[in-house]
Motif scaffolding. Structure first.
Motif, short mmCIF file in Angstrom:
data_model
loop_
_atom_site.label_atom_id
_atom_site.label_comp_id
_atom_site.label_asym_id
_atom_site.label_seq_id
_atom_site.Cartn_x
_atom_site.Cartn_y
_atom_site.Cartn_z
N THR A 165 -4.73 -3.55 -10.20
CA THR A 165 -5.91 -4.39 -10.34
C THR A 165 -5.54 -5.87 -10.24
OG1 THR A 165 -5.69 -4.38 -12.75
CG2 THR A 165 -7.16 -2.72 -11.77
N TYR A 166 -6.49 -6.66 -9.73
CA TYR A 166 -6.32 -8.11 -9.60
C TYR A 166 -7.66 -8.77 -9.88
CZ TYR A 166 -2.17 -6.68 -6.94
OH TYR A 166 -0.99 -6.10 -6.55
N LEU A 169 -6.88 -11.54 -5.90
CA LEU A 169 -5.67 -11.03 -5.27
C LEU A 169 -4.86 -12.12 -4.58
CD1 LEU A 169 -3.82 -8.76 -4.16
CD2 LEU A 169 -5.46 -8.49 -2.29
N LYS A 202 -1.12 -2.04 -4.30
CA LYS A 202 -2.38 -2.50 -3.73
C LYS A 202 -3.19 -1.32 -3.22
CE LYS A 202 -0.10 -6.77 -2.33
NZ LYS A 202 1.25 -6.36 -2.80
N HIS A 206 -7.40 -3.88 -1.15
CA HIS A 206 -6.50 -5.01 -1.43
C HIS A 206 -5.69 -5.38 -0.19
CE1 HIS A 206 -6.37 -3.84 -5.97
NE2 HIS A 206 -7.30 -4.74 -5.75
N ASN A 207 -5.17 -4.37 0.48
CA ASN A 207 -4.35 -4.63 1.67
C ASN A 207 -5.13 -5.40 2.73
OD1 ASN A 207 -1.89 -3.34 0.92
ND2 ASN A 207 -2.81 -1.35 1.30
N GLU A 209 -7.91 -7.19 2.30
CA GLU A 209 -8.27 -8.52 1.79
C GLU A 209 -7.09 -9.47 1.95
OE1 GLU A 209 -9.53 -10.75 -2.40
OE2 GLU A 209 -9.40 -8.54 -2.32
#
Length: 285
Positions: A165-166, A169, A202, A206-207, A209
């Motif tokens: 989680t972030y 990010l 991630k 996430h990757n 983004e």
């Protein structure tokens, strides 16, 4: 500091007196000495196989050979330092003897493995943990004075994908590198490459983004390495398997090059070289 046309970015690295020119993007070929790498076709068995594969990679245009003996895939089995060294050192010695002009990178987060591999002939340390998994790593890099690839990751290969989680990010990744760079600078480490860590701690979202905003990392004025090759961020979006993920990998490599990547870490050298050649031609018609 050397300059390129993208930014006032450092593009000349020094490894034991050998200069590494990254004014144009380069390919880092993956040489897996692990029996459980996520991409089965990349697994190397023994010194002879390593030499044969290295020759193929170099003929196709690779600048770097990245040798790893500890699988960093999610949930990978932990192995001892001695086992990692027993896999690595004979291959490093054989490759650097057979191909004296090649730049060998060692994919390890362990300071002892890094040091013994450099003493065996390797030129670069590629650390997925940026010193987090071995408190002696930064001091070791400073002592050896070789280029250091530091990657963004949280946790360990065994637990990194357990609900990462972030809050923000891209900001958190940037802060992570800023803090690490400050420590390395104080230790006198001069030649650093940053790796955003696609696929490490991630989610798929996430990757993407991070890739979408990757040009923000150019503010560090350091070479950026990316590794998408046949990873789940390709296969889970395209609903295919790693063996079918070359085209998707090339698409992501293309995007990263346009955002400033200087090193593509890949299983498939020929295709990555073609990608670089065409992108460079677009920039210089």
């Amino acid at each position: 500091m050397a300059k390129d046309t993208f930014l006032n970015r450092k593009v000349i690295l020094n490894s034991k007196g050998k200069l590494i020119d990254l004014s144009s993007p380069a390919v880092m070929a993956i040489l897996n000495l692990t029996p459980d790498s996520f991409y089965a076709n990349s697994r190397i068995k023994g010194v002879d196989d390593a030499l044969k594969t290295t020759e193929k990679f170099l003929n196709e245009g690779a600048k770097f050979i990245d040798i790893g003996a500890y699988s960093s895939r999610p949930g990978a089995v932990d192995i001892s330092i001695d086992e990692e060294l027993n896999r690595l050192v004979p291959v490093v010695e054989a490759i650097t003897k057979e191909f004296p002009d090649v730049f060998v990178s060692i994919d390890t987060f362990r300071a002892k493995v890094a040091e013994e591999s450099i003493l065996a002939g390797a030129h670069i340390i590629n650390d997925i943990s940026a010193g987090n998994l071995d408190e002696k790593m930064f001091q070791t890099v400073a002592k050896l004075q070789v280029p250091y690839v530091m990657m963004h990751m949280k946790g360990t290969p065994q637990n990194m994908q357990e609900n990462p989680t972030y809050h923000n990010l891209v900001e958190e990744v940037s802060t992570y590198f800023s803090e690490k760079l400050a420590v390395l600078s104080n230790l006198g480490v001069k030649d650093i490459i940053i790796d955003p860590g696609f696929g490490f701690a991630k989610t798929i979202s996430h990757n993407y983004e991070l890739l979408q905003n990757m040009e923000r990392l150019n503010s560090f004025e350091l070479p950026i390495l990316v590794g998408f090759s046949r990873k789940s961020m390709v296969t889970k979006v395209l609903n295919n398997k790693s063996v079918d993920a070359l085209n998707g990998t090339t698409v992501l490599n293309t995007s990263a090059l346009l955002k400033g990547a200087k090193i593509l870490r890949v299983h498939d050298v020929k295709e990555a070289i073609e990608c670089i050649t065409l992108i460079e031609r677009i920039k210089n018609p």
